[in-house]
Design a protein around this motif. Structure first.
Motif, PDB file in Angstrom:
ATOM      1  N   GLU A 101     -73.456 -20.350 -43.168  1.00 25.30           N
ATOM      2  CA  GLU A 101     -73.447 -19.649 -41.855  1.00 25.30           C
ATOM      3  C   GLU A 101     -73.090 -20.574 -40.772  1.00 25.30           C
ATOM      4  N   GLN A 102     -73.748 -21.580 -40.342  1.00 22.73           N
ATOM      5  CA  GLN A 102     -73.281 -22.636 -39.309  1.00 22.73           C
ATOM      6  C   GLN A 102     -71.759 -23.014 -39.703  1.00 22.73           C
ATOM      7  N   GLN A 103     -71.399 -23.311 -40.910  1.00 16.95           N
ATOM      8  CA  GLN A 103     -69.917 -23.952 -41.067  1.00 16.95           C
ATOM      9  C   GLN A 103     -69.154 -22.792 -40.714  1.00 16.95           C
ATOM     10  N   GLN A 104     -69.330 -21.640 -41.112  1.00 15.41           N
ATOM     11  CA  GLN A 104     -68.553 -20.336 -40.858  1.00 15.41           C
ATOM     12  C   GLN A 104     -68.290 -20.037 -39.302  1.00 15.41           C
ATOM     13  N   ASP A 105     -69.523 -20.264 -38.509  1.00 17.05           N
ATOM     14  CA  ASP A 105     -69.626 -20.169 -37.297  1.00 17.05           C
ATOM     15  C   ASP A 105     -68.370 -21.411 -36.396  1.00 17.05           C
ATOM     16  N   GLU A 106     -68.574 -22.602 -36.765  1.00 15.72           N
ATOM     17  CA  GLU A 106     -67.822 -23.403 -36.138  1.00 15.72           C
ATOM     18  C   GLU A 106     -66.308 -23.177 -36.453  1.00 15.72           C
ATOM     19  N   VAL A 107     -66.166 -22.907 -37.815  1.00 14.47           N
ATOM     20  CA  VAL A 107     -64.582 -22.313 -37.970  1.00 14.47           C
ATOM     21  C   VAL A 107     -64.009 -21.416 -37.070  1.00 14.47           C
ATOM     22  N   SER A 108     -65.029 -20.369 -36.746  1.00 18.32           N
ATOM     23  CA  SER A 108     -64.626 -19.372 -36.143  1.00 18.32           C
ATOM     24  C   SER A 108     -64.274 -19.607 -34.423  1.00 18.32           C
ATOM     25  N   ASP A 109     -65.174 -20.662 -34.067  1.00 19.97           N
ATOM     26  CA  ASP A 109     -65.088 -21.082 -32.528  1.00 19.97           C
ATOM     27  C   ASP A 109     -63.923 -21.811 -32.652  1.00 19.97           C
ATOM     28  N   THR A 110     -63.620 -22.697 -33.538  1.00 20.61           N
ATOM     29  CA  THR A 110     -62.331 -23.574 -33.399  1.00 20.61           C
ATOM     30  C   THR A 110     -60.987 -22.466 -33.287  1.00 20.61           C
ATOM     31  N   ASP A 111     -61.171 -21.478 -34.213  1.00 20.26           N
ATOM     32  CA  ASP A 111     -59.892 -20.653 -34.179  1.00 20.26           C
ATOM     33  C   ASP A 111     -59.901 -20.010 -32.668  1.00 20.26           C
ATOM     34  N   GLN A 112     -61.113 -19.521 -32.255  1.00 25.85           N
ATOM     35  CA  GLN A 112     -60.864 -18.745 -30.868  1.00 25.85           C
ATOM     36  C   GLN A 112     -60.540 -19.765 -29.930  1.00 25.85           C
ATOM     37  N   LEU A 113     -60.617 -20.949 -29.745  1.00 27.44           N
ATOM     38  CA  LEU A 113     -60.396 -21.888 -28.875  1.00 27.44           C
ATOM     39  C   LEU A 113     -58.898 -22.207 -28.765  1.00 27.44           C
ATOM     40  N   LEU A 114     -58.338 -22.284 -30.363  1.00 25.12           N
ATOM     41  CA  LEU A 114     -56.935 -22.481 -30.334  1.00 25.12           C
ATOM     42  C   LEU A 114     -55.918 -21.257 -29.938  1.00 25.12           C
TER      43      LEU A 114
END
Length: 640
Positions: A617-630
């Motif tokens: 779950e932590q890894q998925q949250d980090e990936v979603s945060d990076t996508d949103q920033l981009l």
């Protein structure tokens, strides 16, 4: 300059009272209103004193005073006469027409400075260039600007002075208020301190009284320890002058000198010689040096020489009193014997009054009618006689009338003259009365107006004072309520603090009681343990002695076989139970080992699954945060 037209001062009208120099006193003769003659007063004759050391003090003295203001508040402005100003001249005095009495007059330092500034301004106005000269217009504007700045600076100085004066007054008022408040606080503190001191002294006196009473009771009980009842020895009481018979005690209810200190006069002026001398110096002269005036003889006669009614009445009363006293004090003389016989004349008897007896009321009415008819007839006869005599002397009557006609004319003229003189006198008297009435009315109007104005001014002052007192009362009520609120708050805080202190005291007492109880329990338990230990030791020692005696006796009687048997029993009782105990423990440990392993497997399996899940779950949250920033960066670039 045009002539000023002033309103009618109405000197003889409603403003008449303003032009009086003294209160008007009516006289019998007409005289100017501002002239009052002094009335001569004769001082009573006083006899000279016998001693020249103490001069006589007159009972009355007249002092002439002159004041700038009257006591009443209806003082009018000083009279300003009318004036005429020439057209070509402008007197400087007219520039001060705005100053009136009480508002600038009499002039002080401020008015003099104002007059000097007005002179300087007039001189400055004279130096200004003319308005018609266009070349000097800029110079005129600069001069006016400079003068305006100067006036503004002067006004600022005046405002600063007024502000400084007001600040000083406010400081003085605040200082007085603080002093008054401190004085009131000191009074309250002193009153509270005195009240507490009185309460303390009363409490000490009460404690002392109870102490003395308790000591007295203890001494009385010590004298009669056995508690025997004793009879009163009357002979002993009356033979001892210190007994209750001669000197009763006040605690038994006898107060022979009750309130005797109220009659003791302790005064410096009466108990010391210096005080008496000071009192004597304060007394006036007529007390220590009396002056006796001879009584004046009573005047019993009037100015015309006649005897007064009161004096005549007193003289008559004195004569009557003297006659009564003479009659009382008169000694009756013995009757003398008659030498010759004297004849006494008897008074003649009074003739009987004739009476007319009427038999009935009708006869009486007839008699009265007859008498009335006789009166009418007699009157008619007299009238006829007079008419006949007049007819006979008619010629003589006419002759007398013609001869006295001239005398009647002279008499009429004299009557007319007397009537004219009487009318003139009456008119003079009427005019005099009218003038007196007018004078009285004018004086009354002046007095009434003065009293009315005085009353109105005093009523205004009273209303202002009443409003001010009402405002003070409202402020005092507000301050009282605020103080009551503060006092109630302090009282609540004090009550809360007292409750807390009571609770703390109860807790402390409870702790002390529990401490004492635990201490006593520890002492009792320690005592019981020590006692039990001592008893156990004694019993154990006793039993050990008995066992030792038995053992020594058995040792003395024991054989080799008995010794071996005893050793075998000891080994069996110590070694075999210990081996059995270890075997049982090992068996229980082996039985529990499988259950512990199963529990460990279950716990570790679930925890590893949870850790893996959290990591994913932590890894998925980090990936979603990076996508949103981009996405946000790309959107910002598009917007720019």
């Amino acid at each position: 300059m045009a002539k000023e037209v002033y309103a009618d001062p109405e000197v003889t009208g409603k403003n008449r009272y303003k032009y009086f120099e003294r209160p008007f006193l009516p006289f019998h003769q007409q005289m100017p209103l501002n002239v009052v003659f002094a009335v001569t007063k004769t001082e009573p004759y006083t006899f000279p004193t016998t001693s020249a050391k103490y001069p006589s003090i007159p009972s009355k003295c007249t002092v002439g005073t002159q004041t700038d203001y009257r006591d009443a508040e209806v003082q009018t402005d000083p009279y300003s006469p009318e004036y005429v100003v020439c057209q070509e001249s402008i007197p400087e005095l007219l520039t001060l027409a705005t100053l009136t009495w009480g508002r600038g007059l009499p002039a002080g330092q401020a008015e003099v400075e104002m007059i000097e500034r007005a002179r300087e301004k007039r001189a400055w106005e004279a130096t200004l260039p003319c308005l018609s000269d266009t070349s000097q217009f800029e110079k005129r504007r600069r001069m006016m600007n400079a003068m305006e700045r100067k006036e503004w600076a002067f006004r600022e100085q005046e405002i600063e002075k007024l502000q400084e004066i007001r600040l000083e007054v406010l400081k003085e008022l605040l200082k007085k208020r603080d002093e008054n408040q401190n004085e009131v606080n000191m009074k309250h503190l002193n009153a509270q301190w005195s009240k507490l001191q009185e309460a303390k002294e009363a409490k000490l006196a009460q404690i002392q009284h109870r102490h003395v009473s308790a000591i007295r009771k203890l001494v009385g009980k010590g004298k009669n320890i056995e508690g025997k009842l004793e009879r009163r020895n009357i002979i002993k009481d009356y033979s001892d002058y210190a007994s209750q018979v001669y000197g009763p005690l006040s605690r038994l209810g006898r107060f022979p000198d009750n309130n005797s200190e109220d009659f003791v006069v302790k005064n410096h002026y009466l108990n010391t010689y210096e005080g008496l001398v000071e009192l004597e110096s304060c007394l006036p002269d007529f007390v220590t040096q009396p002056r006796i005036r001879p009584p004046k003889p009573k005047v019993t006669t009037t100015k015309a020489g006649f005897l007064k009614r009161a004096a005549r009445m007193e003289h008559e009363l004195a004569e009557v009193h003297k006659a009564i006293l003479d009659k009382k004090n008169k000694v009756l003389e013995p009757k003398k014997l008659l030498r010759f016989l004297q004849r006494k004349s008897l008074p003649q008897p009074r003739l009987p009054t004739p009476t007319l007896e009427m038999s009935s009321i009708e006869e009486e009415d007839i008699e009265m009618a007859v008498i009335y008819l006789q009166k009418l007839l007699r009157g008619r006869v007299v009238q006829n006689t007079m008419f006949e005599g007049k007819e006979k002397r008619l010629e003589l009557i006419q002759e007398l009338r013609t001869s006295h006609a001239l005398q009647e004319d002279d008499r009429l003229k004299k009557a007319e003259k007397q009537l004219t003189l009487a009318l003139q006198r009456q008119r003079n008297l009427h005019e005099h009365k009218v003038s007196l009435v007018e004078n009285h009315l004018a004086g009354l109007e002046g007095r009434v107006l003065a009293d009315m104005f005085d009353f109105l001014s005093k009523e205004l002052v009273r209303l202002q004072e009443e409003r001010r007192i009402h405002a003070f009362a409202m402020l005092a009520e507000r301050q009282r309520r605020m103080r009551e609120a503060e006092e109630s708050g302090r009282r609540q805080v004090e009550q809360r603090r007292l409750r807390e202190e009571d609770q703390i005291f109860k807790e402390v007492v409870k702790v002390h009681q529990s401490t004492v109880t635990s201490y006593l329990e520890d002492i009792i338990l320690n005592t019981e343990e020590n006692t039990a230990e001592e008893q156990a030791r004694a019993e154990i020692e006793k039993m050990a002695e008995e066992i030792n005696d038995i053992a020594y006796e058995m040792e003395s009687r024991r054989t080799q076989l008995q010794s071996e048997e005893i050793v075998a029993e000891l080994v069996y009782s110590f070694l075999i139970p210990e081996v059995q105990k270890d075997f049982v423990k090992e068996k229980v440990r082996n039985a529990q080992q499988k259950h512990i392993l199963a529990a460990h497997q279950i716990i570790h399996r679930h925890t590893e699954a949870m850790l893996k899940k959290n990591f994913v779950e932590q890894q998925q949250d980090e990936v979603s945060d990076t996508d949103q920033l981009l996405e946000e960066e790309t959107q910002n670039e598009k917007n720019n």
